[in-house]
Design an enzyme around this catalytic site. Structure first.
Site, mmCIF file in Angstrom:
data_model
loop_
_atom_site.group_PDB
_atom_site.id
_atom_site.type_symbol
_atom_site.label_atom_id
_atom_site.label_comp_id
_atom_site.label_asym_id
_atom_site.label_seq_id
_atom_site.Cartn_x
_atom_site.Cartn_y
_atom_site.Cartn_z
ATOM 1 N N HIS A 56 23.661 4.314 -3.886
ATOM 2 C CA HIS A 56 22.504 3.430 -3.968
ATOM 3 C C HIS A 56 21.365 4.272 -4.548
ATOM 4 O O HIS A 56 21.137 5.397 -4.084
ATOM 5 C CB HIS A 56 22.147 2.907 -2.580
ATOM 6 C CG HIS A 56 20.797 2.283 -2.547
ATOM 7 N ND1 HIS A 56 20.474 1.232 -3.379
ATOM 8 C CD2 HIS A 56 19.676 2.566 -1.842
ATOM 9 C CE1 HIS A 56 19.209 0.905 -3.174
ATOM 10 N NE2 HIS A 56 18.706 1.697 -2.247
ATOM 11 N N THR A 115 9.113 2.799 -8.635
ATOM 12 C CA THR A 115 10.501 2.694 -8.159
ATOM 13 C C THR A 115 10.940 1.240 -7.999
ATOM 14 O O THR A 115 11.817 0.929 -7.205
ATOM 15 C CB THR A 115 10.730 3.493 -6.853
ATOM 16 O OG1 THR A 115 9.888 2.957 -5.822
ATOM 17 C CG2 THR A 115 10.412 4.955 -7.028
ATOM 18 N N SER A 164 17.586 0.329 4.106
ATOM 19 C CA SER A 164 16.610 0.833 5.081
ATOM 20 C C SER A 164 16.628 -0.005 6.348
ATOM 21 O O SER A 164 17.037 -1.163 6.349
ATOM 22 C CB SER A 164 15.213 0.790 4.466
ATOM 23 O OG SER A 164 15.113 1.751 3.449
ATOM 24 N N LYS A 198 19.699 14.582 -5.125
ATOM 25 C CA LYS A 198 19.606 15.260 -3.818
ATOM 26 C C LYS A 198 20.788 14.891 -2.929
ATOM 27 O O LYS A 198 21.278 15.713 -2.149
ATOM 28 C CB LYS A 198 18.305 14.854 -3.111
ATOM 29 C CG LYS A 198 17.057 15.419 -3.766
ATOM 30 C CD LYS A 198 15.811 15.053 -2.978
ATOM 31 C CE LYS A 198 14.574 15.520 -3.742
ATOM 32 N NZ LYS A 198 13.337 15.334 -3.010
ATOM 33 N N SER A 257 11.922 7.541 4.445
ATOM 34 C CA SER A 257 13.098 6.833 3.919
ATOM 35 C C SER A 257 14.073 7.820 3.280
ATOM 36 O O SER A 257 15.281 7.651 3.353
ATOM 37 C CB SER A 257 12.698 5.717 2.943
ATOM 38 O OG SER A 257 12.330 6.235 1.696
ATOM 39 N N GLU A 315 17.396 -9.032 -0.527
ATOM 40 C CA GLU A 315 16.319 -8.782 0.436
ATOM 41 C C GLU A 315 15.000 -9.342 -0.087
ATOM 42 O O GLU A 315 13.937 -9.057 0.462
ATOM 43 C CB GLU A 315 16.201 -7.300 0.756
ATOM 44 C CG GLU A 315 15.834 -6.435 -0.440
ATOM 45 C CD GLU A 315 15.214 -5.117 -0.014
ATOM 46 O OE1 GLU A 315 14.039 -5.143 0.392
ATOM 47 O OE2 GLU A 315 15.905 -4.086 -0.087
ATOM 48 N N CYS A 335 18.657 -2.936 1.160
ATOM 49 C CA CYS A 335 19.545 -2.822 -0.009
ATOM 50 C C CYS A 335 21.027 -2.909 0.352
ATOM 51 O O CYS A 335 21.892 -2.750 -0.511
ATOM 52 C CB CYS A 335 19.256 -1.513 -0.736
ATOM 53 S SG CYS A 335 17.520 -1.333 -1.113
ATOM 54 N N ASN A 384 15.246 0.480 -9.418
ATOM 55 C CA ASN A 384 15.870 0.116 -8.149
ATOM 56 C C ASN A 384 16.057 -1.390 -8.102
ATOM 57 O O ASN A 384 15.080 -2.142 -8.182
ATOM 58 C CB ASN A 384 14.995 0.577 -6.969
ATOM 59 C CG ASN A 384 15.705 0.373 -5.631
ATOM 60 O OD1 ASN A 384 16.856 -0.060 -5.584
ATOM 61 N ND2 ASN A 384 15.017 0.691 -4.545
HETATM 62 C C1 LIG Z 1 9.725 8.499 -3.675
HETATM 63 C C2 LIG Z 1 8.235 8.468 -3.377
HETATM 64 C C3 LIG Z 1 8.010 8.834 -1.918
HETATM 65 C C4 LIG Z 1 7.566 9.491 -4.270
HETATM 66 O O1 LIG Z 1 6.160 9.385 -4.172
HETATM 67 P P1 LIG Z 1 5.131 10.648 -4.073
HETATM 68 O O2 LIG Z 1 5.076 11.098 -2.676
HETATM 69 O O3 LIG Z 1 3.855 10.309 -4.724
HETATM 70 O O4 LIG Z 1 5.850 11.672 -4.984
HETATM 71 P P2 LIG Z 1 5.996 13.260 -4.847
HETATM 72 O O5 LIG Z 1 4.662 13.885 -4.896
HETATM 73 O O6 LIG Z 1 6.911 13.630 -3.734
HETATM 74 O O7 LIG Z 1 6.753 13.499 -6.228
HETATM 75 C C5 LIG Z 1 8.032 13.009 -6.407
HETATM 76 C C6 LIG Z 1 8.871 14.097 -7.038
HETATM 77 O O8 LIG Z 1 8.327 14.356 -8.330
HETATM 78 C C7 LIG Z 1 8.062 15.747 -8.475
HETATM 79 N N1 LIG Z 1 6.941 15.840 -9.406
HETATM 80 C C8 LIG Z 1 5.662 15.475 -9.183
HETATM 81 N N2 LIG Z 1 4.938 15.665 -10.317
HETATM 82 C C9 LIG Z 1 5.791 16.122 -11.257
HETATM 83 C C10 LIG Z 1 5.656 16.476 -12.619
HETATM 84 N N3 LIG Z 1 4.509 16.375 -13.245
HETATM 85 N N4 LIG Z 1 6.757 16.890 -13.284
HETATM 86 C C11 LIG Z 1 7.952 16.992 -12.675
HETATM 87 N N5 LIG Z 1 8.138 16.664 -11.370
HETATM 88 C C12 LIG Z 1 7.070 16.231 -10.684
HETATM 89 C C13 LIG Z 1 7.780 16.228 -7.082
HETATM 90 O O9 LIG Z 1 7.954 17.619 -6.967
HETATM 91 C C14 LIG Z 1 8.816 15.427 -6.313
HETATM 92 O O10 LIG Z 1 10.089 15.983 -6.507
HETATM 93 P P3 LIG Z 1 10.920 16.536 -5.264
HETATM 94 O O11 LIG Z 1 11.180 15.376 -4.370
HETATM 95 O O12 LIG Z 1 12.151 17.105 -5.867
HETATM 96 O O13 LIG Z 1 10.025 17.531 -4.641
HETATM 97 C C15 LIG Z 1 7.662 7.065 -3.683
HETATM 98 O O14 LIG Z 1 7.888 6.750 -5.027
HETATM 99 C C16 LIG Z 1 8.265 5.976 -2.818
HETATM 100 O O15 LIG Z 1 7.858 5.767 -1.682
HETATM 101 N N6 LIG Z 1 9.237 5.212 -3.370
HETATM 102 C C17 LIG Z 1 9.948 4.175 -2.663
HETATM 103 C C18 LIG Z 1 10.946 4.793 -1.737
HETATM 104 C C19 LIG Z 1 12.096 3.895 -1.504
HETATM 105 O O16 LIG Z 1 12.541 3.218 -2.388
HETATM 106 N N7 LIG Z 1 12.606 3.924 -0.312
HETATM 107 C C20 LIG Z 1 13.788 3.192 -0.032
HETATM 108 C C21 LIG Z 1 14.877 4.192 -0.031
HETATM 109 S S1 LIG Z 1 16.356 3.461 0.120
#
Ligand SMILES: CC(C)(COP(=O)(O)OP(=O)(O)OC[C@H]1O[C@@H](n2cnc3c(N)ncnc32)[C@H](O)[C@@H]1OP(=O)(O)O)[C@@H](O)C(=O)NCCC(=O)NCCS
Length: 471
Positions: free
Chosen positions: A250, A162, A362, A259, A212, A86, A120, A329
């Site tokens: 994936h 990521t 996605s 999860k 996502s 991709e 992906c 990833n």
């Molecule tokens: C995944 C993603 C949304 C996370 O970003 P974010 O919103 O800033 O992160 P969050 O605040 O939700 O934190 C992520 C996780 O870390 C945890 N966390 C945050 N701070 C933490 C800390 N200090 N210690 C431990 N865990 C912590 C949160 O509780 C959360 O866990 P949970 O999902 O079990 O609740 C972001 O990295 C993203 O968009 N990634 C790309 C997604 C992707 O690849 N999509 C395609 C899918 S196929």
């Protein structure tokens, strides 16, 4: 030559990832997020990335050459080549055509197949195409080759940790040690804007991270339901997590894999399946009346099901997570880096095992399918595949960049994206012998590559450096 390939599947695998990486713990400090957010929160340990001398084409040239060398496959024996990616470097010319340079040199231009693209999922589409070809009347008796290659980079912000980069090459043939159980496949395909790349002037996606995650889990539920129905129709018994030895997902980041498996466990609970013991039934009972939508939003359910599924996760999923946690990833390659991790960890003890695979792209496209693992015939045996990929050594010899230098590298690539008329530094000091690298993009946007002298070798090989004759 047989007219149809029996027990078609993966005969051999090679993985290549750049030797440049950044530790997630250091990135947390650099980005000023709370300690543990990337390492515990996302479950990631380290992330590989391409420097300016590497890209999806150089990585796939390296992976293919190395695979052919290690298994002493004559390039003339390849009859189909499919690429999943991709990462857009050209809107028309396929990555496959760049790889044809390897085969043209040997006088083989008779190779069908092009690239498959949908986030992906492209690697899985490519693999299915290749296996279907082998099982059809079009098969001419030669091997198929599937390549998944991607460089995942994100704009500054929460998605940046990521990222990742890798290419995987898989040799497809009959009587394989890794065979597809095609009849059980279940797919879920729909329209969603969870992650997409509408800005053709940028390598970065537009990503709605939370959406996502929900799309992924919805697709997982739907695929699992269909997979179970198909399994039960054919096998005449209920499918539960107990029916497979391992589950590979994936992996955009490991937390989503945790999860996902918990979600399958919850599905088994709702289906009264045998994988959920009394203790777990007690823990999940309070959530049995949630609507589907509510169940995706319930943090309590997420926590309870992850906790209840933990022993099974450790047994059936954890061995697949080594490479995705260490390199990040890798989009189309991600699921296959999970399979590679499993073979690296368990090699010949996998004989007779079933592995359930979940592929998600996605936009969205998803399939759950299963693989049956056999002894395989030398050199295409599980233990040879595990040794030849040489994963521990490849992970060990990487060079850690401080986060500042990683960000500088991304900035350089950002500025160069879609550009022409430049030469790279041609600095190959960090690359292993046999690695391809980008030297130049000329004024007509044509890309040029060179190979660092030496053999890619690196596997557990015989003294000739190949897998083919050694025992
Ligand atoms: C995944 C993603 C949304 C996370 O970003 P974010 O919103 O800033 O992160 P969050 O605040 O939700 O934190 C992520 C996780 O870390 C945890 N966390 C945050 N701070 C933490 C800390 N200090 N210690 C431990 N865990 C912590 C949160 O509780 C959360 O866990 P949970 O999902 O079990 O609740 C972001 O990295 C993203 O968009 N990634 C790309 C997604 C992707 O690849 N999509 C395609 C899918 S196929």
């Amino acid at each position: 030559m047989a007219s149809y390939g029996k027990n078609a599947g993966i005969l051999a695998m090679e993985i290549y990832f750049p030797p440049t990486c950044v530790q997630q713990e250091e990135l947390e400090a650099h980005d000023g997020v709370s300690k543990g957010k990337y390492t515990i929160g996302l479950g990631q340990e380290c992330m590989t990335f391409c420097t300016e001398v590497e890209d999806i084409i150089s990585m796939s040239l390296t992976a293919v050459t190395s695979l052919l060398e290690k298994y002493e496959i004559d390039p003339k024996q390849i009859g189909r080549m499919e690429v999943g990616s991709e990462t857009v470097l050209d809107k028309s010319k396929s990555i496959k055509t760049f790889l044809m340079q390897i085969f043209e040199e040997c006088g083989n231009t008779d190779i069908e197949g092009v690239d498959s693209t949908n986030a992906c999922y492209g690697g899985t589409a490519a693999l299915f195409n290749c296996v279907n070809w082998m099982e059809s009347s079009s098969w001419d008796g030669r091997y198929g080759l599937v390549i998944c290659t991607d460089s995942a980079v994100y704009a500054e912000g929460p998605a940046r940790p990521t990222g990742g980069a890798a290419a995987i090459a898989m040799l497809v043939g009959p009587d394989a040690p890794i065979v597809f159980e095609n009849k059980f496949r279940g797919s879920h395909m729909a329209h969603a804007y969870d992650f997409y790349k509408p800005n053709l002037a940028s390598a970065y996606p537009v990503v709605d991270g939370k959406l996502s995650q929900t799309c992924y889990l919805t697709a997982l539920d739907s695929c699992y339901k269909r997979f179970c129905i198909n399994y039960e129709k054919i096998q005449g018994k209920q499918f539960s997590l107990n029916e497979a030895n391992f589950f590979a997902f994936h992996s955009p980041y490991n937390k989503l894999v945790q999860k996902s498996f918990a979600r399958l466990f919850f599905n088994d609970f709702l289906r009264n399946a045998s994988s959920v013991d009394e203790d777990a039934v007690g823990k999940l009972a309070p959530f049995s009346t949630l609507s589907k939508d509510e169940s995706y939003q319930s943090r309590d359910l997420e926590k309870a099901s992850q906790q209840a599924a933990k022993p099974l996760y450790d047994e059936k999923v954890q061995p697949t997570t080594l490479i995705p946690k260490q390199i990040g990833n890798t989009y189309t390659a991600s699921l296959y880096t999970a399979l590679a991790s499993l073979i690296h960890n368990k090699h010949s003890s996998l004989v007779g095992n079933r592995v359930v695979m979940f592929s998600y792209g996605s936009g969205l496209t998803a399939t759950m399918f299963s693989l049956k693992l056999n002894e395989g015939r030398h050199p295409f045996s599980l233990s040879n595949i595990g040794m030849a990929m040489n994963i521990a050594e490849k992970l060990k010899v990487r060079h850690e960049f401080p986060p500042g230098k990683f960000v500088e590298t991304l900035e350089l690539m950002e500025n160069r994206y879609g550009d022409r008329d430049f030469v790279t530094s041609k600095d190959t000091s960090l690359l292993a012998p046999g690695t391809y690298y980008l030297t130049e993009v000329d004024s007509m946007y044509r890309r040029f590559y060179a190979k660092k002298p030496g053999s890619s070798g690196g596997g557990t090989t015989n003294h000739h450096g190949s897998m083919a004759n050694g025992h």
